[in-house]
Design a protein around this motif. Structure first.
Motif, PDB file in Angstrom:
ATOM      1  N   TYR A  60     -68.321 -12.088 -63.875  1.00 20.37           N
ATOM      2  CA  TYR A  60     -68.205 -11.441 -65.185  1.00 20.37           C
ATOM      3  C   TYR A  60     -66.737 -11.145 -65.470  1.00 20.37           C
ATOM      4  CZ  TYR A  60     -67.743  -6.978 -62.717  1.00 20.37           C
ATOM      5  OH  TYR A  60     -67.309  -5.970 -61.899  1.00 20.37           O
ATOM      6  N   ALA A  61     -66.500 -10.610 -66.677  1.00 22.63           N
ATOM      7  CA  ALA A  61     -65.123 -10.411 -67.175  1.00 22.63           C
ATOM      8  C   ALA A  61     -64.439 -11.778 -67.318  1.00 22.63           C
ATOM      9  CB  ALA A  61     -64.319  -9.467 -66.288  1.00 22.63           C
ATOM     10  N   LEU A  62     -65.172 -12.721 -67.932  1.00 21.86           N
ATOM     11  CA  LEU A  62     -64.686 -14.098 -68.089  1.00 21.86           C
ATOM     12  C   LEU A  62     -63.896 -14.224 -69.390  1.00 21.86           C
ATOM     13  CD1 LEU A  62     -68.041 -15.898 -67.176  1.00 21.86           C
ATOM     14  CD2 LEU A  62     -66.204 -15.137 -65.649  1.00 21.86           C
ATOM     15  N   PRO A  63     -63.068 -15.266 -69.512  1.00 15.61           N
ATOM     16  CA  PRO A  63     -62.319 -15.446 -70.753  1.00 15.61           C
ATOM     17  C   PRO A  63     -63.286 -15.503 -71.945  1.00 15.61           C
ATOM     18  CG  PRO A  63     -61.616 -17.033 -69.097  1.00 15.61           C
ATOM     19  CD  PRO A  63     -62.795 -16.323 -68.524  1.00 15.61           C
ATOM     20  N   GLY A  64     -63.045 -14.655 -72.955  1.00 10.90           N
ATOM     21  CA  GLY A  64     -63.853 -14.679 -74.186  1.00 10.90           C
ATOM     22  C   GLY A  64     -65.222 -14.038 -74.044  1.00 10.90           C
ATOM     23  N   GLN A  65     -65.535 -13.442 -72.905  1.00 13.17           N
ATOM     24  CA  GLN A  65     -66.875 -12.868 -72.694  1.00 13.17           C
ATOM     25  C   GLN A  65     -66.921 -11.429 -73.224  1.00 13.17           C
ATOM     26  OE1 GLN A  65     -68.128 -11.920 -68.620  1.00 13.17           O
ATOM     27  NE2 GLN A  65     -70.000 -13.103 -68.933  1.00 13.17           N
ATOM     28  N   ASN A  66     -68.028 -11.066 -73.900  1.00 12.57           N
ATOM     29  CA  ASN A  66     -68.215  -9.654 -74.258  1.00 12.57           C
ATOM     30  C   ASN A  66     -69.408  -9.110 -73.481  1.00 12.57           C
ATOM     31  OD1 ASN A  66     -70.650 -10.257 -75.641  1.00 12.57           O
ATOM     32  ND2 ASN A  66     -69.495 -10.759 -77.515  1.00 12.57           N
ATOM     33  N   ILE A  67     -69.695  -7.824 -73.682  1.00 11.56           N
ATOM     34  CA  ILE A  67     -70.712  -7.179 -72.855  1.00 11.56           C
ATOM     35  C   ILE A  67     -72.106  -7.769 -73.103  1.00 11.56           C
ATOM     36  CG2 ILE A  67     -71.117  -5.218 -74.423  1.00 11.56           C
ATOM     37  CD1 ILE A  67     -71.154  -3.516 -71.701  1.00 11.56           C
ATOM     38  N   ASN A  68     -72.359  -8.235 -74.344  1.00 12.50           N
ATOM     39  CA  ASN A  68     -73.667  -8.857 -74.611  1.00 12.50           C
ATOM     40  C   ASN A  68     -73.811 -10.174 -73.847  1.00 12.50           C
ATOM     41  OD1 ASN A  68     -74.427  -6.815 -76.291  1.00 12.50           O
ATOM     42  ND2 ASN A  68     -73.577  -7.809 -78.126  1.00 12.50           N
ATOM     43  N   ASP A  69     -72.721 -10.960 -73.829  1.00 15.18           N
ATOM     44  CA  ASP A  69     -72.752 -12.231 -73.077  1.00 15.18           C
ATOM     45  C   ASP A  69     -73.031 -11.954 -71.597  1.00 15.18           C
ATOM     46  OD1 ASP A  69     -71.880 -13.528 -75.407  1.00 15.18           O
ATOM     47  OD2 ASP A  69     -69.761 -13.298 -74.832  1.00 15.18           O
ATOM     48  N   ALA A  70     -72.319 -10.953 -71.045  1.00 13.64           N
ATOM     49  CA  ALA A  70     -72.504 -10.631 -69.616  1.00 13.64           C
ATOM     50  C   ALA A  70     -73.944 -10.165 -69.387  1.00 13.64           C
ATOM     51  CB  ALA A  70     -71.508  -9.565 -69.182  1.00 13.64           C
ATOM     52  N   GLY A  71     -74.470  -9.376 -70.346  1.00 18.24           N
ATOM     53  CA  GLY A  71     -75.854  -8.899 -70.248  1.00 18.24           C
ATOM     54  C   GLY A  71     -76.837 -10.061 -70.261  1.00 18.24           C
ATOM     55  N   ASN A  72     -76.589 -11.063 -71.126  1.00 13.16           N
ATOM     56  CA  ASN A  72     -77.494 -12.224 -71.183  1.00 13.16           C
ATOM     57  C   ASN A  72     -77.498 -12.976 -69.848  1.00 13.16           C
ATOM     58  OD1 ASN A  72     -78.248 -11.705 -73.767  1.00 13.16           O
ATOM     59  ND2 ASN A  72     -76.668 -13.030 -74.696  1.00 13.16           N
ATOM     60  N   ASP A  73     -76.322 -13.125 -69.250  1.00 12.00           N
ATOM     61  CA  ASP A  73     -76.251 -13.809 -67.947  1.00 12.00           C
ATOM     62  C   ASP A  73     -77.081 -13.076 -66.900  1.00 12.00           C
ATOM     63  OD1 ASP A  73     -74.706 -15.966 -68.631  1.00 12.00           O
ATOM     64  OD2 ASP A  73     -72.820 -15.169 -67.828  1.00 12.00           O
ATOM     65  N   ILE A  74     -76.924 -11.755 -66.857  1.00 16.98           N
ATOM     66  CA  ILE A  74     -77.629 -10.979 -65.822  1.00 16.98           C
ATOM     67  C   ILE A  74     -79.136 -11.004 -66.073  1.00 16.98           C
ATOM     68  CG2 ILE A  74     -78.005  -8.568 -65.043  1.00 16.98           C
ATOM     69  CD1 ILE A  74     -75.675  -9.993 -63.694  1.00 16.98           C
TER      70      ILE A  74
END
Ligand code: SF4
Length: 418
Positions: free
Chosen positions: A184-198
């Protein structure tokens, strides 16, 4: 900070002694990848176009290396085996079978020993999962990183989101013990994107997840040309959200980056964190081997070709593949024990310190007192645990145990992603 450890001495200058040797794991490094990811600082080398890896030569080198190191670990049982890299799934199942057969001839294995192979989710690799299981692999660790194809592209990965999903589905048909690596904390990633991955990862219900914060390591392309990353506040919010989501899905957060279902902690990594022994073979692999009165670290030659050439010269006990070796001082033993064991959210039993370092826990009492005063640990007569603050500021906690003769490195073993 007042208590940097100066040279530690036991009363009467006696040498520290281990009453029993710790559990022993085996790590095998496969140092090639299809291409080098821009954030990666592992000892991995891109396969050059048109040049095949000489699997046969490398496997012969590994077996020779293992045979030559046997006198150091004679009669000891292996509790786990880990094929890491690099990308071990570039190797054929027949090669892994050959290696496992040789290992079992040379070492007794604990019944039910964990045997892990790291795999990438490309189609080429996923097609081999069933054959890896037949060769004796009983745990697969898949480098998913993200399910978002845009983010995977920004990380320079060769697979996309669909490949990731397909690989997990194939893995689940063949293994009941699976780890997914995510970042996580990837280039261009927001908290919703990180949430979708998890949430996508949780939906598969695999036994283990390792979730890492992307960091810009020296000697990587990202370090030289840094991408735009989420701010520290955004990253901290992502971390909080990830921990809460995984806890609500009944995953136990048992180490800084590791989450497991009940009874499914990674045995191999636990052995690192509890300051157990590991024999590392392959290019650039690290070892930690204990004897009654000394603890030794070794690193093998890093360049694959040089490693193969050095292994060809090996004979019993000669260890020609070892580029550097070091005997741990008392300070090293203290710091390295703490650097590993304090990563565990449940901490460790105080008796384990003496069991694994040969030193009485009283030797670090001033440091423990200071850590407790600063609310970085809690302790009772049996346990020492990092607090929530201690986990958040782990580097500050570890600094207390840092000797002035050591350089601090947050990487605990040097062997890949432990
Ligand atoms: S991150 Fe993994 S796949 Fe990428 S270069 Fe490093 S070891 Fe290879």
């Amino acid at each position: 900070m007042s208590t940097i450890i100066s040279q530690l001495q036991l009363p009467g200058k006696q040498a520290p002694k281990l009453n029993a040797l710790p559990p022993l794991s085996l790590y095998i490094h496969i140092p090639w990848c299809l291409k080098k990811c821009p954030y990666c600082d592992f000892n991995s080398h891109a396969v050059r176009t048109g040049i095949d890896i000489d699997e046969k030569a490398y496997v012969s080198a590994l077996i020779r290396d293992l045979e030559s190191t046997l006198p150091h670990v004679w009669g000891r049982r292996l509790i786990s085996i880990f094929f890491g890299g690099g990308t071990p799934s570039l190797f054929s199942a027949a090669t892994i079978d050959t290696l496992l057969t040789a290992i079992k001839t040379l070492f007794p294995l604990e019944p039910g020993a964990e045997v892990t192979l790291e795999a990438n989710p490309g189609t080429f690799e996923a097609e081999k999962f069933a054959a890896y299981r037949d060769a004796g692999i009983n745990r697969l660790s898949i480098g998913i990183q993200s399910f978002n194809s845009d983010h995977l592209r920004s990380l320079g990965r060769s697979h996309d989101g669909q490949d990731a999903i397909k690989a997990i589905e194939i893995a689940q048909k063949n293994f009941d013990n699976i780890n997914l690596d995510l970042m996580y904390a990837l280039p261009g990633q927001n908290i919703n994107d990180a949430g979708n991955d998890i949430k996508t990862a949780c939906a598969f219900g695999v036994s283990h997840l390792s979730v890492y914060h992307l960091t810009l390591e020296p000697n990587t392309l990202f370090y030289r040309f840094p991408p735009v990353l989420p701010s520290d506040e955004q990253s901290a919010a992502m971390q909080e959200m990830i921990e809460q989501t995984l806890t609500s899905h009944q995953y136990l957060h048992y180490e800084t980056s590791a989450f497991s279902q009940r009874g499914r902690v990674a045995q191999h990594n636990m052995n690192y964190w509890l300051f157990g022994d590991y024999l590392g073979i392959g290019a650039g692999a690290h070892s930690k081997i204990s004897f009654e009165t000394q603890i030794m670290r070794q690193m093998r030659y890093k360049q694959p070709q040089e490693y193969i050439e050095k292994a060809a010269l090996a004979g019993a006990g000669s260890e020609t593949t070892v580029q550097s070796r070091q005997t741990l001082s008392n300070n090293d033993r203290c710091f390295e024990f703490m650097m590993n064991a304090l990563r565990l959210t449940g901490g460790f039993e105080s008796a384990l310190f003496q069991e694994r370092t040969g030193l009485p826990i009283s030797i670090v009492m001033p440091q423990l007192d200071e850590a407790e005063q600063r609310c970085l640990i809690t302790r009772d007569h049996r346990h020492i645990r990092p607090t929530h603050l201690g986990k958040r500021f782990l580097n500050d906690l570890l600094q207390l145990f840092l000797s002035d003769s050591l350089e601090y490195s947050p990487k605990s073993t040097g062997n890949g992603k432990a």
